[in-house]
Scaffold this active site. Structure first.
Site, PDB file in Angstrom:
ATOM      1  N   LYS A 104      52.615  31.494  56.911  1.00  0.00           N
ATOM      2  CA  LYS A 104      51.961  30.919  58.088  1.00  0.00           C
ATOM      3  C   LYS A 104      50.559  31.493  58.208  1.00  0.00           C
ATOM      4  O   LYS A 104      50.261  32.609  57.768  1.00  0.00           O
ATOM      5  CB  LYS A 104      52.769  31.184  59.361  1.00  0.00           C
ATOM      6  N   ASP A 154      57.488  36.793  65.342  1.00  0.00           N
ATOM      7  CA  ASP A 154      56.956  35.587  64.697  1.00  0.00           C
ATOM      8  C   ASP A 154      57.967  34.902  63.786  1.00  0.00           C
ATOM      9  O   ASP A 154      57.665  33.869  63.195  1.00  0.00           O
ATOM     10  CB  ASP A 154      55.667  35.898  63.926  1.00  0.00           C
TER      11      ASP A 154
END
Length: 316
Positions: free
Chosen positions: A9, A136
């Site tokens: 990401k 996350d």
């Protein structure tokens, strides 16, 4: 066996609103998956009930500290799995780079075990469990483009960012996320918070990068997305490592449309909407930094549906 591809990401935005009474930072981020991937191969062993992890890297060894191992142990505990699990981890995403490689490996592991053992857990269930291991990680269950609030674990899917290319440059050192946040010295927030802890797109402050990014994504304009990018943590990490500021400037001189840091760093991102330009810039930069042991990579953005296709590569 399931062979899972775990995408990295990047942050398109990262706003730090302040430090909460519980010690965590309240953040607002727009995150995006890209097609730089680790590979996680997961299989069931009916002859034992242990977790066997192989592969990894020097920075992410195949031991009980690895997020992949911890995820498998969490699934074993929650689902009372009757058999053992064997996992092989092929690391391609740099560690401690602001790219969530370990988090993505964890999400891929849980998705694999959910499928192998027919647990029937939906995305929300997996995200809730994975939030125990890292803020996350839940985002990597679904990927694509998403708004993350709270500690980063509260997610809202967003309109997909347009396809574009990213040059990722990882210097031969890491940046500790906890230390970066501590050094930011963010303001203390009142208790209770002035907005919901798990904020929706309607709750986020208008003055931040993320609010501007939401507007940009709705327009579908690549230039608007570039203009809205920003990262509050850059002020810390770039001060610690002045070479990162020079790297940003270098990417722009070579032709990138925008350059910024991902997460807490130290990976620097360069953006372009042309694949040929991205690969040309990466080639030049790789040659120029060869003696410095930088890693220079090229990736393309992955939308939600495309990220799902990448996650399960084959099953047998």
């Amino acid at each position: 066996m399931l062979r899972m591809q775990a995408p990295a990401k990047i942050n398109l935005t990262l706003d730090v609103l302040g430090r909460r009474a519980d010690g965590y930072h309240q953040v607002v981020m727009v995150m995006q998956t890209v097609d730089l991937v680790d590979v996680v191969m997961v299989s069931v062993n009916r002859n034992h009930q242990t977790i066997l992890l192989q592969g990894g890297s020097e920075e992410a060894p195949p031991d009980q500290t690895n997020l992949v191992y911890r995820t498998a142990a969490l699934v074993q505990e929650q689902a009372q799995l009757p058999y053992g699990v064997e996992i092989e981890l092929d690391k391609q995403i740099p560690v401690a780079a602001g790219l969530a490689g370990g988090s993505s490996d964890a999400a891929a592991t849980m998705k694999a075990l959910n499928r192998l053992f027919s647990l029937g857990w939906d995305d929300k269930k997996m995200e809730s469990l994975l939030a125990r291991l890292g803020s996350d990680i839940p985002f990597l269950v679904r990927g694509g483009t998403a708004l993350a609030t709270g500690r980063g674990e509260a997610l809202h899917s967003l309109p997909a960012a347009l396809d574009f290319w990213v040059i990722l440059v990882k210097p031969p050192f890491g940046a500790s996320t906890p230390q970066v946040y501590k050094a930011l010295n963010a303001k203390s927030l009142p208790d209770p918070l002035p907005w919901p802890e798990e904020m929706t797109p309607e709750d986020i402050p208008e003055e931040g990068y993320s609010a501007n990014m939401l507007k940009a994504l709705r327009t579908g304009s690549y230039q608007a997305v570039l203009d809205a990018m920003g990262n509050d943590l850059e002020k810390v990490t770039l001060e610690w490592f002045p070479e990162l500021k020079l790297l940003k400037e270098k990417l722009l001189r070579l032709g990138c449309d925008r350059a910024m840091m991902s997460g807490s760093g130290p990976t620097i991102l360069g953006f372009t909407d042309e694949e040929a330009k991205a690969r040309s810039i990466a080639e030049i930069l790789a040659k120029e930094t060869q003696t410095l042991n930088y890693r220079v990579m090229v990736a393309r953005t992955l939308g939600r549906e495309e990220a799902d296709e990448w996650i399960v590569d084959c099953c047998r």
